[in-house]
Motif scaffolding. Sequence first.
Motif, PDB file in Angstrom:
ATOM      1  N   SER A 133      23.074  32.623 -19.362  1.00  0.00           N
ATOM      2  CA  SER A 133      21.725  33.095 -19.052  1.00  0.00           C
ATOM      3  C   SER A 133      20.886  31.860 -18.763  1.00  0.00           C
ATOM      4  O   SER A 133      20.672  31.014 -19.651  1.00  0.00           O
ATOM      5  CB  SER A 133      21.132  33.865 -20.238  1.00  0.00           C
TER       6      SER A 133
ATOM      7  N   TYR B 141      16.840  34.049 -15.088  1.00  0.00           N
ATOM      8  CA  TYR B 141      15.673  34.833 -15.490  1.00  0.00           C
ATOM      9  C   TYR B 141      14.399  34.034 -15.195  1.00  0.00           C
ATOM     10  O   TYR B 141      14.342  32.835 -15.501  1.00  0.00           O
ATOM     11  CB  TYR B 141      15.749  35.168 -16.976  1.00  0.00           C
TER      12      TYR B 141
ATOM     13  N   TRP C 203      11.493  33.957 -16.582  1.00  0.00           N
ATOM     14  CA  TRP C 203      10.548  33.987 -17.695  1.00  0.00           C
ATOM     15  C   TRP C 203       9.880  32.630 -17.859  1.00  0.00           C
ATOM     16  O   TRP C 203      10.547  31.600 -18.009  1.00  0.00           O
ATOM     17  CB  TRP C 203      11.258  34.415 -18.965  1.00  0.00           C
TER      18      TRP C 203
ATOM     19  N   GLN D 205      18.940  41.591 -23.055  1.00  0.00           N
ATOM     20  CA  GLN D 205      19.519  41.104 -21.805  1.00  0.00           C
ATOM     21  C   GLN D 205      20.321  39.824 -22.031  1.00  0.00           C
ATOM     22  O   GLN D 205      21.413  39.644 -21.468  1.00  0.00           O
ATOM     23  CB  GLN D 205      18.412  40.844 -20.779  1.00  0.00           C
TER      24      GLN D 205
END
Length: 353
Positions: free
Chosen positions: A7, A43, A45, A64
């Motif tokens: 991730s 991601y 974010w 996630q």
Amino acid sequence: MKKITLSVIPGDGVGKEIMPHALRVLDAVAEVHGGLTFEKVEYPWSCEYYLEHGEMMPEDGLVQLTESDAVFLGAVGNPQLVPDHVSLWGLLIAIRRGFQQSLNIRHAKQIRGIDPPIKHANQFDLLVVRENSEGEYSEVGGRIHQGDDEVVVQNAIFTKKATKRAIDYAFQLAATRGKRVTSATKSNGIVFSMPFWDNVFQEVGKQYPDIEQQSVHIDALTAFLVTKPAEFDVIVASNLFGDILTDVSAAIMGSIGIGPAANLNVEGTYPSMFEPVHGSAPDIVGKGMANPIGQIWTGKMMLDHFGEEELGKTLLDIVEDVTEAGIKTPDIGGRATTGEVADAIIERVKSLT
């Protein structure tokens, strides 16, 4: 074929600039390895995400992330957009706490080709084990009253389980290295938590009679890191003390931009997270001068975590070959751009085939 699912959270500022280059390096390493691949999910974010959505990550963000083997984080924070306590607690610390990443490990050593600001550094090579889940960074406390009558209480929480886990891990690391553990304390001024910390250190230390062990007050220890860093092997510290010591240890390498870190879930029940020590450095965003070594070295620590220690060692050796060749960003005395440093590392990695 060994597949590691990542991730990827580039985050803010220079994190977004550095992350693509660090991923290129990891892909080059995997290609040379031949039996390793990285599957990446990115991601967005960040503080910009917060301005758009009112949160640093979605409500199901941790769910996630559990789909991956590890989290590869860039940098978090942009105080011009979002207060630091909002951005950090909404993303970085939320992941650390949510995934029970109870230990933070940071490595500092004298890197070939980088002149440390301390001329007597004498080839230091040390690890700091930081308790990462409680201590001075607890969420227990509060504020009451207003004006001059306002009262603020911030409680430091120390449990024997977490303290013992950090200290024991430090001894285990030292057993594979220089067999020396230093405990950061302040029991001459903090009358409850630090004598407790000392007692646990002594208790755990009895199980490792062949390892040299000492307790040093944090103020003196910080000074000793500057004056004689080569005397330390593994340092174990509480959350706040470890945070301070690791910024110092990164600085004595020559730049905080080259320091790596790992946030470990030691039980393996959740993904661990790997992030460089440096922040988002808004003052140099867009200039192409951010140092990618911290993120790349963090990737090396991630390789170690997944049992690829020899590959990780090779990568760090190549990083040092590049700095020794003078291919460096301005923060460590060079003129190269972020991409040029990464390109040089990738070129040497691919030459191994």
